[in-house]
Write an enzyme that holds these catalytic residues in place. Structure first.
Site, short mmCIF file in Angstrom:
data_model
loop_
_atom_site.label_atom_id
_atom_site.label_comp_id
_atom_site.label_asym_id
_atom_site.label_seq_id
_atom_site.Cartn_x
_atom_site.Cartn_y
_atom_site.Cartn_z
N PRO A 24 43.08 30.96 36.46
CA PRO A 24 42.17 30.88 36.15
C PRO A 24 41.31 32.40 35.74
O PRO A 24 41.51 33.33 36.18
CB PRO A 24 41.00 30.13 36.68
CG PRO A 24 41.87 30.22 37.65
CD PRO A 24 42.93 29.92 37.99
N ASN A 25 40.74 31.89 34.42
CA ASN A 25 40.22 33.67 34.38
C ASN A 25 41.43 34.79 33.89
O ASN A 25 40.79 35.82 32.64
CB ASN A 25 39.65 34.60 35.42
CG ASN A 25 38.56 34.30 35.72
OD1 ASN A 25 37.43 33.20 34.67
ND2 ASN A 25 37.59 33.39 36.82
N ARG A 78 38.11 42.46 30.45
CA ARG A 78 37.14 42.96 31.56
C ARG A 78 37.94 43.81 32.61
O ARG A 78 39.44 43.63 32.41
CB ARG A 78 36.29 42.17 31.99
CG ARG A 78 35.47 41.69 31.15
CD ARG A 78 33.77 41.37 31.59
NE ARG A 78 32.83 40.99 30.83
CZ ARG A 78 32.89 40.73 29.45
NH1 ARG A 78 33.31 41.01 28.18
NH2 ARG A 78 32.34 39.97 29.03
N TYR A 129 43.70 45.57 35.57
CA TYR A 129 44.55 44.57 35.24
C TYR A 129 45.16 44.63 33.85
O TYR A 129 45.88 44.73 33.51
CB TYR A 129 43.82 43.06 34.19
CG TYR A 129 43.32 42.37 36.42
CD1 TYR A 129 44.07 42.05 36.86
CD2 TYR A 129 41.58 42.30 36.67
CE1 TYR A 129 43.83 41.59 37.99
CE2 TYR A 129 41.22 41.04 37.17
CZ TYR A 129 42.08 41.11 38.16
OH TYR A 129 42.15 40.58 39.50
N ASN A 185 51.49 32.74 38.18
CA ASN A 185 50.07 32.84 38.66
C ASN A 185 48.94 32.42 39.01
O ASN A 185 48.62 32.19 37.81
CB ASN A 185 49.63 34.17 37.63
CG ASN A 185 48.62 35.45 38.62
OD1 ASN A 185 48.16 34.68 38.78
ND2 ASN A 185 48.96 36.42 37.41
N ALA A 223 42.83 32.91 40.94
CA ALA A 223 41.91 32.96 42.26
C ALA A 223 42.28 31.46 43.31
O ALA A 223 42.48 31.79 44.50
CB ALA A 223 41.08 33.01 41.83
N HIS A 270 44.51 31.87 46.79
CA HIS A 270 43.80 32.06 47.84
C HIS A 270 42.98 30.66 48.18
O HIS A 270 42.61 31.04 49.15
CB HIS A 270 42.81 33.46 47.83
CG HIS A 270 43.82 34.43 46.86
ND1 HIS A 270 44.89 34.66 47.22
CD2 HIS A 270 43.51 34.84 45.67
CE1 HIS A 270 45.28 35.85 46.25
NE2 HIS A 270 43.99 35.71 45.42
N ASP A 273 50.40 22.75 47.81
CA ASP A 273 50.71 21.06 47.94
C ASP A 273 52.43 20.65 46.85
O ASP A 273 53.00 20.24 46.38
CB ASP A 273 49.80 20.13 48.24
CG ASP A 273 49.23 19.84 49.77
OD1 ASP A 273 49.93 20.65 50.22
OD2 ASP A 273 48.20 19.03 49.90
N GLU A 310 56.31 33.75 42.70
CA GLU A 310 54.68 33.92 42.26
C GLU A 310 54.64 35.68 41.66
O GLU A 310 55.98 36.05 42.34
CB GLU A 310 54.03 33.50 43.37
CG GLU A 310 52.78 34.08 43.80
CD GLU A 310 52.35 33.80 45.35
OE1 GLU A 310 53.29 33.82 46.60
OE2 GLU A 310 51.17 34.34 45.24
N HIS A 357 51.39 38.19 41.09
CA HIS A 357 50.29 38.25 40.00
C HIS A 357 49.93 40.11 40.11
O HIS A 357 51.28 41.04 40.53
CB HIS A 357 49.63 39.07 41.96
CG HIS A 357 49.40 37.54 43.02
ND1 HIS A 357 48.77 36.25 42.11
CD2 HIS A 357 49.92 37.20 43.25
CE1 HIS A 357 48.72 35.67 43.05
NE2 HIS A 357 49.32 35.68 44.25
N SER A 411 48.09 42.53 40.27
CA SER A 411 47.45 43.22 40.74
C SER A 411 48.09 43.63 42.60
O SER A 411 48.57 42.27 42.80
CB SER A 411 45.53 43.28 41.03
OG SER A 411 46.07 42.44 41.67
N ARG A 451 44.06 45.04 48.11
CA ARG A 451 42.28 44.31 47.60
C ARG A 451 41.70 44.17 48.70
O ARG A 451 42.11 44.38 50.04
CB ARG A 451 42.55 43.77 46.35
CG ARG A 451 43.40 44.58 45.18
CD ARG A 451 43.40 44.11 43.82
NE ARG A 451 42.09 43.32 43.36
CZ ARG A 451 41.47 42.40 42.45
NH1 ARG A 451 43.10 41.93 41.59
NH2 ARG A 451 40.88 41.98 42.01
N ARG A 476 42.16 38.11 49.41
CA ARG A 476 43.26 38.05 48.51
C ARG A 476 44.67 38.05 49.15
O ARG A 476 45.74 37.83 49.21
CB ARG A 476 43.06 39.49 47.34
CG ARG A 476 41.99 39.03 46.74
CD ARG A 476 42.58 39.56 45.77
NE ARG A 476 40.79 40.11 44.66
CZ ARG A 476 40.03 39.16 43.76
NH1 ARG A 476 40.99 38.46 43.42
NH2 ARG A 476 38.60 39.44 43.59
#
Ligand code: CA2
Length: 141
Positions: A9-10, A17, A22, A73, A76, A79, A86, A97, A99, A101, A106, A110
């Site tokens: 998401p996002n 932004r 990022y 990735n 959110a 976390h 699962d 995996e 990320h 950042s 942070r 996170r």
């Protein structure tokens, strides 16, 4: 070999932004980089992003059923989502995996990931280059 590069998401807001966290490049730029990297490495990269958790779960089931490697990735949901963890547990091919950042520099919320326990490797803090490194690891493995 088909490799799924899955984004949560996002991440479609990249470049719009929070460039200090990022960067200023967009999701389309990242998709292009992953496609070019896949071409160089001989991987058939399928790059996707969703804001719907169920859709990500279905993509992870698809990877599990077909034995596809995954670069993930989960943003959110990393976390928060036992369900994403699962689904990752069902994968049989490598799971990397990623990320953008360094999540460990942070906020404390996170620092925990439901994905990491099921991952072959984890890459944080390298920006777009983390996806290149993840694809490289899959091609080498
Ligand atoms: O560093 C990462 O890649 C994250 O997975 C990004 C997630 C965050 O929740 C994780 O803790 C770390 C956030 C993705 C949202 O990305 C945006 C990009 C630009 C503008 C707004 C959000």
């Amino acid at each position: 070999m088909k490799t799924l590069v899955l984004n949560g998401p996002n991440l479609n807001r990249l470049g719009k932004r929070e460039p200090e966290i990022y960067g200023s490049q967009t999701l389309a730029d990242l998709a292009e980089l992953c496609a070019a990297t896949g071409k160089d490495l001989g991987l058939d990269v399928d790059f996707r992003q969703t804001n719907h958790e169920g859709e990500l779960l279905e993509w992870l089931h698809e990877a599990a059923d077909n034995g596809h490697p995954v670069v993930l990735n989960a943003a959110a949901w990393t976390h928060t989502s036992v369900a994403v963890g699962d689904a990752c547990a069902q994968l049989t091919a490598p799971l990397i995996e990623v990320h953008l950042s360094n999540v460990h520099k942070r906020e404390p919320f996170r620092h925990h990931s439901y994905v990491s326990a099921h991952a072959t490797g984890v890459i944080v803090g390298l920006g777009f280059q983390g996806y290149v490194a993840a694809l490289d690891a899959i091609a080498a493995g």
